[in-house]
Design an enzyme around this catalytic site. Structure first.
Site, PDB file in Angstrom:
ATOM      1  CG  ASN A 108      -1.617   1.427   1.400  1.00 15.87           C
ATOM      2  OD1 ASN A 108      -2.769   1.901   0.751  1.00 15.87           O
ATOM      3  ND2 ASN A 108      -1.910   2.049   2.597  1.00 15.87           N
ATOM      4  CG  HIS A 110      -0.695   6.459   4.855  1.00 16.03           C
ATOM      5  ND1 HIS A 110      -1.933   6.395   4.837  1.00 16.03           N
ATOM      6  CD2 HIS A 110      -0.163   7.331   5.318  1.00 16.03           C
ATOM      7  CE1 HIS A 110      -2.742   7.415   5.619  1.00 16.03           C
ATOM      8  NE2 HIS A 110      -1.019   7.940   6.309  1.00 16.03           N
ATOM      9  CD  GLU A 180       0.691   9.308  -3.169  1.00 18.15           C
ATOM     10  OE1 GLU A 180       0.076   8.545  -3.848  1.00 18.15           O
ATOM     11  OE2 GLU A 180       0.446  10.059  -2.303  1.00 18.15           O
TER      12      GLU A 180
HETATM   13  C1  GRF Z   1      -2.839   8.679  -2.637  1.00 13.72           C
HETATM   14  O1  GRF Z   1      -2.685   9.332  -2.668  1.00 13.72           O
HETATM   15  C2  GRF Z   1      -2.433   7.725  -2.331  1.00 13.72           C
HETATM   16  O2  GRF Z   1      -1.587   8.130  -1.430  1.00 13.72           O
HETATM   17  C3  GRF Z   1      -4.119   7.341  -1.190  1.00 13.72           C
HETATM   18  O3  GRF Z   1      -4.867   8.022  -2.282  1.00 13.72           O
HETATM   19  C4  GRF Z   1      -4.718   8.465  -3.097  1.00 13.72           C
HETATM   20  C5  GRF Z   1      -4.750   8.071  -4.450  1.00 13.72           C
HETATM   21  O4  GRF Z   1      -4.594   9.108  -5.634  1.00 13.72           O
HETATM   22  N1  GRF Z   1      -3.682   6.241  -0.761  1.00 13.72           N
HETATM   23  P1  GRF Z   1      -4.770   8.453  -7.081  1.00 13.72           P
HETATM   24  O5  GRF Z   1      -6.399   7.878  -7.080  1.00 13.72           O
HETATM   25  O6  GRF Z   1      -3.041   7.133  -7.629  1.00 13.72           O
HETATM   26  O7  GRF Z   1      -4.390   9.568  -8.238  1.00 13.72           O
END
Ligand code: GRF
Length: 195
Positions: A108, A110, A180
């Site tokens: 996952n 976060h 991310e």
């Molecule tokens: C991201 O910030 C992730 O960390 C969180 O939800 C968001 C998802 O964004 N768990 P996306 O749908 O990938 O644009």
């Protein structure tokens, strides 16, 4: 027939816009290590579903009752020969049967530096608002294995970014999302290669 494929088949679980899912799909598109073979969502209208369709990736919608009261999902994952699961903006707590079937094979992401700002209710804008409210000078991302508790599995990777006094929660969210997109796909690959 013996299945000679050694490529890892990833199922991405996502409920939102799917920008991380897109990065993961693109990263593995021509990979010999892994590919995204299925996208699972609990929302009929999640943006991630059109992303999957554009890339010719099959999708599966799940409902809460089926997810928590049956183990049908395991049959579906088996049918698509899934051997690795990635949660990318998927908010439901993973049930025990899934965690056991994919032991240390569910990651996952976060959007904070766990163990800070994790746990039930800490998702999306709630995380970034809390970071702002407590006056943190840095935040970031945590990629971790998934267990039956929210945000508590072993950490695999963290990266941080500064938080300026004038940053709004939206600014923080934007900076975190950059991390991310930059680090999640390659972290998934590293874990797969190490497994
Ligand atoms: C991201 O910030 C992730 O960390 C969180 O939800 C968001 C998802 O964004 N768990 P996306 O749908 O990938 O644009």
């Amino acid at each position: 027939m013996v299945n000679s494929k050694s490529i890892t088949q990833i199922a991405v679980f996502a409920s939102g816009g799917g920008s991380n899912a897109l990065k993961i799909i693109e990263y593995f598109k021509h990979s010999e290590v892994a590919r995204v073979a299925l996208v699972v969502s609990n929302k009929q209208n999640a943006g991630v579903l059109s992303i999957a369709a554009e890339h010719g990736i099959p999708t599966q919608i799940i409902d809460r009752q089926g997810f928590y009261e049956t183990e049908e999902l395991l049959d579906i994952l088996k049918r698509f020969e899934i051997n690795f699961v990635v949660l990318a903006g998927f908010l439901w707590l993973a049930p025990g049967y899934l965690v056991r079937a994919f032991s240390r094979k569910i990651l996952n992401i976060h959007p904070a530096l766990l163990p800070k700002f994790g746990g039930k209710g800490m998702y999306g804008h709630h995380v970034h608002e809390a970071v702002k409210a407590t006056g943190e000078t840095e935040t970031g991302i945590t990629v971790h294995f998934v267990n039956e508790h929210y945000d508590e599995g072993d950490f695999v990777f963290q990266a941080s970014c500064p938080v300026a006094l004038e940053d709004s929660p939206e600014d923080i969210a934007r900076n975190v999302l950059v991390l991310e997109h930059r680090f999640f796909p390659q972290t998934i690959e590293k874990v797969i290669l190490a497994g």
